[in-house]
Scaffold this motif. Sequence first.
Motif, short mmCIF file in Angstrom:
data_model
loop_
_atom_site.label_atom_id
_atom_site.label_comp_id
_atom_site.label_asym_id
_atom_site.label_seq_id
_atom_site.Cartn_x
_atom_site.Cartn_y
_atom_site.Cartn_z
N ILE A 8 0.72 -1.24 -0.11
CA ILE A 8 0.00 -0.03 -0.01
C ILE A 8 0.88 1.10 -0.17
CG2 ILE A 8 -1.50 1.26 1.27
CD1 ILE A 8 -2.73 -1.42 2.29
N SER A 9 1.82 1.17 0.99
CA SER A 9 2.70 2.38 1.09
C SER A 9 3.45 2.71 -0.49
CB SER A 9 3.86 2.16 2.07
OG SER A 9 4.72 3.41 2.37
N TRP A 10 4.11 1.78 -0.81
CA TRP A 10 4.81 2.07 -2.20
C TRP A 10 3.88 2.34 -3.37
CZ3 TRP A 10 9.57 3.19 -2.41
CH2 TRP A 10 10.38 2.47 -1.60
N ARG A 11 2.58 1.74 -3.39
CA ARG A 11 1.73 2.17 -4.40
C ARG A 11 1.40 3.80 -4.06
NH1 ARG A 11 -3.87 -0.89 -5.29
NH2 ARG A 11 -4.70 0.19 -7.08
N LYS A 50 3.93 10.15 5.82
CA LYS A 50 4.35 8.94 6.31
C LYS A 50 3.48 8.61 7.42
CE LYS A 50 9.07 8.68 4.77
NZ LYS A 50 10.58 8.56 5.22
N VAL A 51 3.39 9.67 8.66
CA VAL A 51 2.61 9.56 9.91
C VAL A 51 1.36 10.14 9.63
CG1 VAL A 51 2.89 9.86 12.22
CG2 VAL A 51 4.97 9.39 11.11
N ILE A 52 0.27 9.23 9.90
CA ILE A 52 -1.06 9.69 10.02
C ILE A 52 -1.85 9.34 11.27
CG2 ILE A 52 -1.32 9.08 7.60
CD1 ILE A 52 -2.56 6.23 8.48
N LEU A 53 -2.77 10.26 11.30
CA LEU A 53 -3.52 10.11 12.61
C LEU A 53 -4.65 9.11 12.32
CD1 LEU A 53 -4.86 13.87 12.77
CD2 LEU A 53 -3.44 12.56 14.51
N ILE A 70 -4.50 10.63 21.58
CA ILE A 70 -4.35 10.62 20.26
C ILE A 70 -3.59 9.22 19.62
CG2 ILE A 70 -3.93 11.84 18.17
CD1 ILE A 70 -4.73 14.53 19.51
N GLU A 71 -4.00 8.61 18.84
CA GLU A 71 -3.19 7.48 18.27
C GLU A 71 -2.54 8.00 16.92
OE1 GLU A 71 -4.19 2.75 18.09
OE2 GLU A 71 -4.75 3.76 16.43
N ILE A 72 -1.62 7.72 16.53
CA ILE A 72 -0.92 7.94 15.23
C ILE A 72 -0.19 6.52 14.74
CG2 ILE A 72 -0.50 10.56 15.62
CD1 ILE A 72 2.47 10.17 16.08
N PHE A 73 -0.04 6.61 13.41
CA PHE A 73 0.71 5.35 12.72
C PHE A 73 1.65 5.80 11.71
CE2 PHE A 73 0.37 2.02 9.68
CZ PHE A 73 0.66 0.83 10.43
N ASN A 74 2.72 4.97 11.89
CA ASN A 74 3.78 5.00 10.71
C ASN A 74 3.36 4.08 9.50
OD1 ASN A 74 6.11 5.39 9.40
ND2 ASN A 74 7.48 4.47 10.73
N ASN A 75 2.78 4.87 8.53
CA ASN A 75 2.54 4.15 7.25
C ASN A 75 3.56 4.03 6.44
OD1 ASN A 75 0.65 2.81 6.12
ND2 ASN A 75 -0.21 4.63 4.90
N SER A 76 4.61 3.92 6.74
CA SER A 76 5.92 3.53 5.96
C SER A 76 6.70 2.49 6.24
CB SER A 76 6.75 4.98 5.94
OG SER A 76 7.39 4.97 6.98
N LEU A 106 11.36 7.03 18.70
CA LEU A 106 11.52 6.17 17.39
C LEU A 106 10.24 5.54 17.29
CD1 LEU A 106 15.13 5.47 17.56
CD2 LEU A 106 14.37 7.59 16.65
N LEU A 107 9.51 5.99 16.01
CA LEU A 107 8.21 5.00 15.72
C LEU A 107 8.63 4.36 14.65
CD1 LEU A 107 5.39 4.44 15.81
CD2 LEU A 107 4.78 6.77 14.53
N LYS A 108 8.62 2.97 14.92
CA LYS A 108 9.01 1.96 13.89
C LYS A 108 8.09 2.08 12.71
CE LYS A 108 11.25 -0.91 17.37
NZ LYS A 108 11.43 -2.29 18.14
N PRO A 109 8.41 1.07 11.49
CA PRO A 109 7.60 1.03 10.34
C PRO A 109 6.29 0.36 10.77
CG PRO A 109 9.93 0.47 9.98
CD PRO A 109 9.69 0.70 11.48
N PHE A 110 5.38 0.88 10.18
CA PHE A 110 3.88 0.18 10.30
C PHE A 110 3.55 -0.22 11.83
CE2 PHE A 110 5.83 -1.36 6.22
CZ PHE A 110 5.38 -0.55 5.44
#
Length: 581
Positions: A8-11, A50-53, A70-76, A106-110
């Motif tokens: 999804i990320s590369w797309r 890269k980082v989304i709510l 609040i939660e965030i996500f590293n989408n990369s 440090l927020l790890k990938p995905f």
Amino acid sequence: MIMLFRMISWRVLNISCIIYLNLIILSKKMSANMKYLSLILILSSLLFSKVILTEIMFNTAADENQDEFIEIFNNSDSTVDLSGWSFKDSTENDLLIKYHGFTDMLLKPFSYCVIMDSSYYLNSIEYEDLIPDSVLRVMINDGSMGEYGLSNSYSETIKLFDPDSILTDSCRYIYTQTEGYTYERSSYIEDSWERSLVIRGTPGFRNSVMPLDTDLELYSIAKPAVIDPAGNNTFTVKVHNKGLSTISGIRINLSINGTFYNFADHAGSIASNDSAFVDFTVFFDNSGTQELLFDAEAENDSELNNNSLTLSVFVPYIEKPLVLNEFMKNPAAGQCEYIEIYNISGEPVNIGDFGLSDEIKTTVVFFPDSLIQPHSFVVMAKDTTIFAFPDVIRQNVFIASNLPALNNAYDKIFILTKDSQAVDSIYYDDVDDDAGRSIEKINTEFNSDDMNNWHYCVNDGTPTRENSVYQEPEDIGGSAHFKISPKTATPNDDGENDNLLIAYQFDSSYIYLTMKVYNIKGQLISKPLNGEYSASKGNIVWNCKNDNGMTVDTGAYICLLKAKDDNGKVVELKEAFYIAK
């Protein structure tokens, strides 16, 4: 799961690069107007986010001073350092800082990160059983989320900024949702949000509204408009692919009343967010309410709580199992109205499938679920004074204060099924207003909707017991003739031989029947049947009264029964009997 996120990320990244290059070309053409360039830079930053709510708790059921998050996500697929990141509500910007006990940001990938209120650490344990130990936590640099905490009285927009103050994501939450539930993102790609399905939300792990990789849902069941009790019935099951991957090898299992019945397979596959239909053919072995359980199976299904649906189906009875047998329409002091039914079938019957109503039919009072044994009586009574009658079988009585009131002069009583079909009925009128005495059927096998088959109880009533006026007709065998019983009738209202029973049988399927009674002088006394189409086998009740409604005198009488079949053939039968007092 990581491979799916990477795809999804590369797309998204490839699409973003194409758009970004086009935007740069466009910006060069518009270099004379800097406001367009600023817009382009904002759009391009969002495209490369890269980082989304992913989740917002703004209306906690616990303490709003410390339990908002609040939660965030590293989408990369690369680690992101959250040092210098911030978020903003309508007016105030909050800087993210290290949480107690964490050595970095440090927020790890995905991976997820939960932004906590700074006062949570020492004052609350609300989410300690929810947030996984491996999940990164950070907190804000002041005492409240936003200016005065996240509003639950009006909607707000939450904006997430990177260390260069570039907007990376934003969300406007809807404040009207239920207390204790979070506002969750339902897609890693699209900006779509919903109320969480679980209270307290899902801090630090997959959102409850986020689709799984493989998630087959049994969505709905369509039943036939009319259930055929003697044939096949087709039920259509709709299955929906809520997951991200295509699903194949789908099987639907069916159980009826807890016993496995059959299965049906779906030939083919179902793409993500698509549906398919599977037909199920069912032949019901039993009548009455049947509980159907459909269960869907698919390999690697990650969510099994949405794979089953139940359906209650009422299967009509081919032959009526219950008949009316007694009713009290005009109770005396210390008595109550009641209606008695009888299980005429040879099997136990769930009386919860049946209810009673009067002629108006505005109110149908159903019996509670309970098995009535073959050849047993059950009574629905207005109140507990029913137990004042002698020898009442208490477990066969159901009290219903909303039992429709029966008119003393005329009314109609129905036994109705759950699908509003009439099983049995009686219309009564022109009967004596004899207070304190029930009206009983002479024989449970006789037609209820013929007042000749009913008589006043000898005493007051016989609820849950055999009727006081019960009479059994003689067996007429297999030849075409009829029999009268008793040979001597005594119409004195003592419950013994008060009526004359005529049992008949003919060879033709349907007959045109006439019955006349003559005295020994050959004078016509009564016409109990003055020409009616009837089945080839049945019973006739004569109350020993002439056509003027008066009880006939003692003496010898002749019964003449004439039957004409559909070919015009006429059979005439005669038999003598006596009337005594």
